[in-house]
Design an enzyme around this catalytic site. Structure first.
Site, PDB file in Angstrom:
ATOM      1  N   ASP A  88      33.458  41.970  33.194  1.00  0.00           N
ATOM      2  CA  ASP A  88      34.029  41.248  34.116  1.00  0.00           C
ATOM      3  C   ASP A  88      35.598  41.511  33.780  1.00  0.00           C
ATOM      4  O   ASP A  88      36.031  41.423  32.428  1.00  0.00           O
ATOM      5  CB  ASP A  88      34.194  39.610  33.686  1.00  0.00           C
ATOM      6  CG  ASP A  88      34.887  38.589  34.561  1.00  0.00           C
ATOM      7  OD1 ASP A  88      34.312  37.835  35.192  1.00  0.00           O
ATOM      8  OD2 ASP A  88      36.151  38.786  34.594  1.00  0.00           O
ATOM      9  N   ASP A 133      34.998  41.038  40.691  1.00  0.00           N
ATOM     10  CA  ASP A 133      35.485  41.556  39.509  1.00  0.00           C
ATOM     11  C   ASP A 133      34.243  41.529  38.325  1.00  0.00           C
ATOM     12  O   ASP A 133      34.656  41.593  37.261  1.00  0.00           O
ATOM     13  CB  ASP A 133      36.749  40.769  38.975  1.00  0.00           C
ATOM     14  CG  ASP A 133      36.577  39.580  38.233  1.00  0.00           C
ATOM     15  OD1 ASP A 133      35.314  38.964  38.595  1.00  0.00           O
ATOM     16  OD2 ASP A 133      37.409  39.357  37.373  1.00  0.00           O
ATOM     17  N   GLU A 134      32.965  41.516  38.914  1.00  0.00           N
ATOM     18  CA  GLU A 134      31.902  41.451  37.829  1.00  0.00           C
ATOM     19  C   GLU A 134      30.898  42.237  38.441  1.00  0.00           C
ATOM     20  O   GLU A 134      30.744  42.419  39.415  1.00  0.00           O
ATOM     21  CB  GLU A 134      31.503  40.139  37.900  1.00  0.00           C
ATOM     22  CG  GLU A 134      32.187  38.971  37.103  1.00  0.00           C
ATOM     23  CD  GLU A 134      31.744  37.679  37.194  1.00  0.00           C
ATOM     24  OE1 GLU A 134      32.386  36.660  37.632  1.00  0.00           O
ATOM     25  OE2 GLU A 134      30.563  37.408  37.203  1.00  0.00           O
TER      26      GLU A 134
HETATM   27  P1  TTP Z   1      37.341  35.490  37.662  1.00  0.00           P
HETATM   28  O1  TTP Z   1      36.879  36.527  36.905  1.00  0.00           O
HETATM   29  O2  TTP Z   1      36.884  34.026  37.390  1.00  0.00           O
HETATM   30  O3  TTP Z   1      38.969  35.162  36.912  1.00  0.00           O
HETATM   31  P2  TTP Z   1      39.911  36.179  36.423  1.00  0.00           P
HETATM   32  O4  TTP Z   1      39.659  37.369  36.461  1.00  0.00           O
HETATM   33  O5  TTP Z   1      41.358  35.929  37.337  1.00  0.00           O
HETATM   34  O6  TTP Z   1      40.317  35.740  34.898  1.00  0.00           O
HETATM   35  P3  TTP Z   1      39.341  36.026  33.623  1.00  0.00           P
HETATM   36  O7  TTP Z   1      40.147  36.859  32.854  1.00  0.00           O
HETATM   37  O8  TTP Z   1      39.156  34.584  33.166  1.00  0.00           O
HETATM   38  O9  TTP Z   1      38.114  36.592  34.150  1.00  0.00           O
HETATM   39  O10 TTP Z   1      37.975  35.637  39.082  1.00  0.00           O
HETATM   40  C1  TTP Z   1      38.044  37.051  39.510  1.00  0.00           C
HETATM   41  C2  TTP Z   1      39.307  36.741  40.547  1.00  0.00           C
HETATM   42  O11 TTP Z   1      38.646  36.218  41.768  1.00  0.00           O
HETATM   43  C3  TTP Z   1      40.555  36.277  40.203  1.00  0.00           C
HETATM   44  O12 TTP Z   1      41.318  37.107  39.700  1.00  0.00           O
HETATM   45  C4  TTP Z   1      40.967  35.656  41.608  1.00  0.00           C
HETATM   46  C5  TTP Z   1      39.738  35.425  42.563  1.00  0.00           C
HETATM   47  N1  TTP Z   1      39.088  34.414  42.584  1.00  0.00           N
HETATM   48  C6  TTP Z   1      39.487  33.365  43.833  1.00  0.00           C
HETATM   49  O13 TTP Z   1      40.193  33.989  44.875  1.00  0.00           O
HETATM   50  N2  TTP Z   1      38.859  32.116  43.789  1.00  0.00           N
HETATM   51  C7  TTP Z   1      38.034  31.504  42.852  1.00  0.00           C
HETATM   52  O14 TTP Z   1      37.774  30.293  43.036  1.00  0.00           O
HETATM   53  C8  TTP Z   1      37.997  32.288  41.841  1.00  0.00           C
HETATM   54  C9  TTP Z   1      37.016  31.548  40.556  1.00  0.00           C
HETATM   55  C10 TTP Z   1      38.342  33.481  41.691  1.00  0.00           C
HETATM   56 MG    MG Z   2      37.660  37.967  35.526  1.00  0.00          MG
HETATM   57 MG    MG Z   3      34.634  37.091  37.523  1.00  0.00          MG
END
Ligand code: TTP
Ligand code: MG
Ligand code: MG
Length: 422
Positions: free
Chosen positions: A17, A112-113
């Site tokens: 991720d 992003d995963e």
């Molecule tokens: P995440 O992986 O949940 O968050 P992140 O990558 O910003 O932070 P972390 O380091 O904790 O993983 O989500 C990935 C991307 O998806 C995030 O950068 C923005 C987008 N997103 C949205 O647009 N809406 C949402 O509800 C979520 C959870 C994420």
């Molecule tokens: Mg993330």
């Molecule tokens: Mg994520």
């Protein structure tokens, strides 16, 4: 419980991720953002932050906050305007790198995963941990962003592990460590447990994953039906699901956004539709493709509504590929589908793709001197096919959007005409 047998502990599954993903992508474009306090949002008071860098998080900035509140807790926060096509470009680029370098068994779980099955591949690196470190180092060197890795014997445990050593770290849960590393966690940490399920579990006296694992399986199934069994199994470290390792996912041409705060603001929704149409157009363009079908997907906030039809697609006879065409059809679909209620997720997708006829190529190839009139002809042809709402050329598009915003029946007096990006 024999974990070894039940969890097929021979598998080595990684969940990778990206850290602060949307925010990190902007560092690739603008390296001076590295380690800075940045957050992704439109520069308007009530715009919602979708991602915050780890430096900003130290000052209390979190995704889901309004830009206004974020600036209150961190006055020197830099707000960066969202760029959805950048995010999908980066995501695709890094996932392709994983596929080419680390394992062909890759499942893209979100923008992003991804899951990687490295059961055989890790041996080349000496150990599972060395392989994980190799991935962290390569991502940071090659792409100037960081990611975190959860490692275990199945997808569920890998996902739970991925949140335990962020940013730029890895965490492993072995089947023998479930009691120590998994069971103390709140049930809310399990994918599939939201507030509604939490209330039901609370009534059964279940607060931690360990409580769930040690509860009577049939009682949980009675309370939660089929998902009860899945959750009970997972709490015991059992998740036999295979990776959906179809790399063709990378070839899909869609974009979607989940809102932290559900919205029915027509200006905001159209803005996102427009941005996603733009992403879809870029994805098609990068492979020199056109498409015949545009689908729009909606998930409502209200769960009862989400059981109703939430996607709508429209197929045209002649392949299309321009932003105006994709946006206009997406908008058509959206308004045919939307009942005005609060929306949690919206997405746009192109299917039925082909190389056989590219409108843009035709237009520049066949009639280079008559660009405009040719665009009008193409637009007219498509309008005749979809027969609901006029497609517009770029020049007229903005005027039309502004007109519609003023007259929309969903407007409800809350729309601020300055909210939409041009
Ligand atoms: P995440 O992986 O949940 O968050 P992140 O990558 O910003 O932070 P972390 O380091 O904790 O993983 O989500 C990935 C991307 O998806 C995030 O950068 C923005 C987008 N997103 C949205 O647009 N809406 C949402 O509800 C979520 C959870 C994420
Ligand atoms: Mg993330
Ligand atoms: Mg994520």
């Amino acid at each position: 419980m024999n974990f070894t047998k039940a969890t097929n502990s021979d598998r080595v599954i990684f969940l990778i991720d990206f850290d602060a993903f949307f925010a990190s992508c902007h560092i690739i474009e603008n390296p001076s953002y590295k380690n800075q306090k940045i957050a992704v949002a439109y520069s308007e008071k009530f715009s919602i932050i979708t991602a915050a860098s780890y430096a900003a998080r130290e000052f209390g900035v979190k995704a889901g906050m309004t830009a206004f509140n974020a600036l209150k807790s961190c006055p020197d926060l830099v707000l960066v305007k969202p760029n959805f096509s950048l995010y999908s470009k980066v995501s695709k680029m890094v996932f392709e790198f994983f596929h080419d370098t680390y394992s062909k068994k890759i499942e893209l779980a979100s923008i992003d995963e991804c899951y990687l099955d490295v059961t055989t591949e890790y041996k080349k690196y000496g150990s599972v941990e060395k392989m994980a470190q190799h991935i962290l180092d390569s991502v940071s060197e090659k792409f100037n962003i960081t990611c975190s890795i959860g490692i275990s014997t199945n997808k569920f445990l890998a996902k739970v592990s991925s949140e335990r050593n962020k940013p730029n770290g890895f965490y492993r849960i072995l089947p023998s460590e479930i009691k120590k590393k998994l069971w103390p966690l709140d049930v809310l940490k399990m994918f599939g447990v939201g507030q509604k399920t939490k209330i039901i579990l609370d009534k059964l006296g279940i607060k931690t994953i360990g409580d769930l694992a040690n509860s009577n399986k049939n009682t949980v199934i009675e309370a939660l039906n089929k998902s009860g069994l899945i959750l009970w199994n997972r709490s015991n470290g059992i998740d036999p699901s295979e990776l959906n390792a179809d790399f063709a996912d990378l070839k899909s041409f869609g974009a979607e956004v989940t809102f932290y705060t559900p919205t029915q603001n027509i200006g905001e929704l159209e803005q996102y539709l427009y941005d996603m149409a733009f992403t879809v157009k870029n994805k098609l363009e990068s492979r020199n493709l056109s498409c015949k079908t545009i689908a729009v997907l909606i998930k409502y906030q209200d769960e009862k509504l989400s059981k109703k039809k939430t996607s709508m697609q429209q197929t045209v006879e002649m392949p299309i590929s321009t932003l105006e065409q994709i946006f206009a059809i997406a908008k058509n679909n959206f308004y045919s589908l939307w009942n005005g209620a609060e929306i949690r997720l919206v997405g746009v997708r192109a299917t039925n793709t082909s190389k056989e006829y590219n409108v843009k190529e035709q237009q520049t190839f066949l009639q280079p001197k008559k660009n405009n009139s040719n665009i009008e002809t193409i637009v007219d042809n498509i309008n005749n096919q979809i027969n609901i709402e006029k497609l517009l050329t770029g020049t007229n598009l903005q005027i039309k959007i502004d007109e519609e915003k003023r007259t929309s029946k969903f407007q409800k007096g809350e729309f601020d005409s300055d909210k939409r990006r041009s």
